[in-house]
Design a protein around this motif. Sequence first.
Motif, short mmCIF file in Angstrom:
data_model
loop_
_atom_site.label_atom_id
_atom_site.label_comp_id
_atom_site.label_asym_id
_atom_site.label_seq_id
_atom_site.Cartn_x
_atom_site.Cartn_y
_atom_site.Cartn_z
N ASN A 40 22.33 74.80 20.86
CA ASN A 40 21.39 75.76 20.31
C ASN A 40 21.86 77.20 20.44
OD1 ASN A 40 19.40 73.79 19.53
ND2 ASN A 40 19.09 73.50 21.72
N SER A 45 21.80 77.07 26.93
CA SER A 45 21.43 75.70 27.31
C SER A 45 21.88 75.48 28.74
CB SER A 45 22.09 74.67 26.39
OG SER A 45 21.58 74.77 25.09
N SER A 69 16.34 72.35 25.02
CA SER A 69 15.28 73.00 24.26
C SER A 69 15.92 73.91 23.22
CB SER A 69 14.40 73.83 25.21
OG SER A 69 13.56 74.68 24.50
N THR A 70 15.24 74.10 22.10
CA THR A 70 15.74 75.06 21.12
C THR A 70 15.47 76.48 21.57
OG1 THR A 70 13.69 74.88 19.87
CG2 THR A 70 15.52 73.47 19.17
#
Length: 142
Positions: A40, A45, A69-70
Amino acid sequence: PWGAPTQDPVLSSTGSDASLSMTADGLEAYFLTTGHGAPNAPNNSIFRATRPSTAVPFGAPTVVPEVLSTSSHRDVEISDDGLALIYTVSDPATRRLRVMRTTRLSRSLPFAPPQPLVEFDTTGTLSGVFSATTSRDGTEMF
């Protein structure tokens, strides 16, 4: 007492690397990065690298899929025993950083689904808690 700093060629990337945290035995390292193929990027990350002994270098870092998670992560800390991971992540709904925690029963197992530490949702700056660290005995968070 410190020698000249050197860059770790395995853990370092061409992206932005930050917030390194290691288990007490020095066998697992967790950190934030936009490099190493972070899925991402430009958001950070959480990556993990391991080694069988402190006498050898870390292996290639890999993303920690259980906390992927984005949204961008801002901090990460692994417990001394490697069984709990605390990190902060941007919450797009509130536009604040949330403190999250995940655990596992053994270092050979994946982490459980992360849970927000809701008691920190209304503390910190306007944008939330940027960084969180626990005391050695795990009874206090700073």
